[in-house]
Design an enzyme around this catalytic site. Structure first.
Site, PDB file in Angstrom:
ATOM      1  N   TYR A 134       0.830  -1.224   0.000  1.00 50.10           N
ATOM      2  CA  TYR A 134       0.000   0.000   0.000  1.00 50.10           C
ATOM      3  C   TYR A 134       0.854   1.260   0.000  1.00 50.10           C
ATOM      4  CZ  TYR A 134      -4.420  -2.442   0.254  1.00 50.10           C
ATOM      5  OH  TYR A 134      -5.517  -3.210  -0.066  1.00 50.10           O
ATOM      6  N   ASP A 175      -7.129   6.497  -4.696  1.00 49.81           N
ATOM      7  CA  ASP A 175      -6.151   7.590  -4.878  1.00 49.81           C
ATOM      8  C   ASP A 175      -6.865   8.900  -4.563  1.00 49.81           C
ATOM      9  OD1 ASP A 175      -6.804   6.988  -8.312  1.00 49.81           O
ATOM     10  OD2 ASP A 175      -7.414   8.808  -7.254  1.00 49.81           O
ATOM     11  N   HIS A 184     -14.609   3.002  -1.155  1.00 47.71           N
ATOM     12  CA  HIS A 184     -13.570   2.040  -0.757  1.00 47.71           C
ATOM     13  C   HIS A 184     -12.457   2.690   0.044  1.00 47.71           C
ATOM     14  CE1 HIS A 184     -14.907  -0.795  -4.243  1.00 47.71           C
ATOM     15  NE2 HIS A 184     -15.707  -0.864  -3.190  1.00 47.71           N
ATOM     16  N   CYS A 193      -5.322   3.039  12.936  1.00 45.06           N
ATOM     17  CA  CYS A 193      -4.856   1.906  13.751  1.00 45.06           C
ATOM     18  C   CYS A 193      -5.756   0.686  13.509  1.00 45.06           C
ATOM     19  CB  CYS A 193      -4.901   2.280  15.231  1.00 45.06           C
ATOM     20  SG  CYS A 193      -4.458   0.898  16.318  1.00 45.06           S
ATOM     21  N   THR A 212     -14.809   1.437 -14.863  1.00 39.64           N
ATOM     22  CA  THR A 212     -14.926   0.360 -13.887  1.00 39.64           C
ATOM     23  C   THR A 212     -15.379  -0.910 -14.578  1.00 39.64           C
ATOM     24  OG1 THR A 212     -15.986  -0.405 -11.835  1.00 39.64           O
ATOM     25  CG2 THR A 212     -17.280   1.064 -13.247  1.00 39.64           C
ATOM     26  N   SER A 213     -14.830  -2.034 -14.101  1.00 42.02           N
ATOM     27  CA  SER A 213     -15.176  -3.331 -14.713  1.00 42.02           C
ATOM     28  C   SER A 213     -16.530  -3.823 -14.216  1.00 42.02           C
ATOM     29  CB  SER A 213     -14.090  -4.364 -14.366  1.00 42.02           C
ATOM     30  OG  SER A 213     -13.942  -4.428 -12.943  1.00 42.02           O
ATOM     31  N   PRO A 271     -13.045   1.629 -22.547  1.00 38.07           N
ATOM     32  CA  PRO A 271     -12.601   1.096 -23.847  1.00 38.07           C
ATOM     33  C   PRO A 271     -12.991  -0.357 -24.057  1.00 38.07           C
ATOM     34  CG  PRO A 271     -10.735   1.361 -22.329  1.00 38.07           C
ATOM     35  CD  PRO A 271     -11.912   1.958 -21.660  1.00 38.07           C
TER      36      PRO A 271
END
Ligand code: OAD
Length: 260
Positions: free
Chosen positions: A67, A104, A119, A127, A196-197, A222
């Protein structure tokens, strides 16, 4: 009238637009999409090992290192034309709700606010034990390009291991944000699903829910996804090209409409 012009004419009439994004909106900012991120050093690992509480507990250094590598890529990346066009659209529509699956911070850095983050975020660790937010040091982590194992920092309050602030496999989405996302989806008249898939539920359900509620659904990708048969418009192409075209066409139409 071609598909893009039809979408723009729908956009002119829309009262509440939802924009729902996935990793593809950041692909042109050189941030690998989720499944691409498992390339190179990480390709031999099972995503559920890298993105789950069990995986973190069994190998915290591996997970924290992965990460941190992704956080570094996010900080080194710049918002692209898709992010900027989405931020600009908000200023010329009656109401726009931005919902993202991405972790991001490129939507925020391009000026979008608020951003409903289903998400979580790479940039807000906490923590693992007491959930106290962990203040990340300023600057960009000095990570070798491929990433490496890295021991997670310790919580200043209880000494527990600090975990990434993202939703992992097997974890629930943040309830208040999910509720806001569902409400916006229930009340919108136009929803864009961008990059997004449409594979990961419950987030992937939102465009289908919008369609059930009578909204027009526009997909920008695409490649084909499971949303194709349901979407009213499947705009095949890159978000960084299609979204600026839509924004500029809308701007011209609005200018022409308000011209004396
Ligand atoms: P995926 O990697 O599953 O899908 C990315 C999608 O973006 C694919 O359908 C690509 O065809 C498309 N794409 C690639 N480049 C694009 C571009 N330039 N413009 C438009 N589309 C492009 O990523 P997500 O669908 O976002 O969860 O994955 C959903 C969730 O799965 C992620 O949020 C992640 C993972 O579990 C967490 O990290 C919690």
């Amino acid at each position: 009238m071609d598909a893009l012009s039809s979408v723009v004419s729908r956009l002119q009439m829309a009262q509440h637009v939802v924009i729902f994004t996935g990793a593809g909106v950041s692909a042109e900012s050189a941030i690998p999409t989720f499944r691409d991120a498992l390339t190179g050093l990480w390709s031999r690992y099972d995503p559920s090992l890298l993105a789950s509480p069990e995986g973190f507990l069994s190998d915290p250094d591996l997970v924290w290192g992965w990460y941190e590598w992704r956080r570094r890529k996010s900080l080194l990346a710049a918002p692209n034309a898709a992010h900027r066009s989405i931020a600009a659209l908000a200023n010329c529509l009656p109401e726009l709700t931005l919902i993202t699956q991405n972790v991001d911070n490129l939507h925020e850095r391009s000026g979008s606010s608020p951003v409903l983050r289903l998400h979580g975020s790479l940039h807000h660790p906490r923590c693992f034990n007491c959930a106290t937010p962990y203040p990340l040091p300023e600057g960009i982590p000095d990570e070798p390009d491929g990433g490496r194992r890295l021991p997670p920092p310790r919580c200043g309050r209880c000494g527990g291991p600090v975990r990434p602030g993202v939703v992992w496999f097997g974890e629930s989405l943040p309830e208040p944000i999910w509720k806001q996302a569902e409400q916006a989806t229930d009340h919108c008249d136009l929803l864009f699903s961008i990059g997004t898939s449409s594979l990961v539920w419950p987030a992937a359900h939102l465009p289908f829910q919008a369609k059930q509620n009578g909204a027009t659904v526009v997909q920008v990708n695409p490649n084909a996804t499971t949303l194709d048969p349901v979407a009213d418009y499947n705009l095949r192409g890159l978000a960084g090209e299609i979204m600026p075209s839509i924004f500029h066409s809308l701007q011209s139409s609005l200018a022409a409409r308000s011209a004396p």
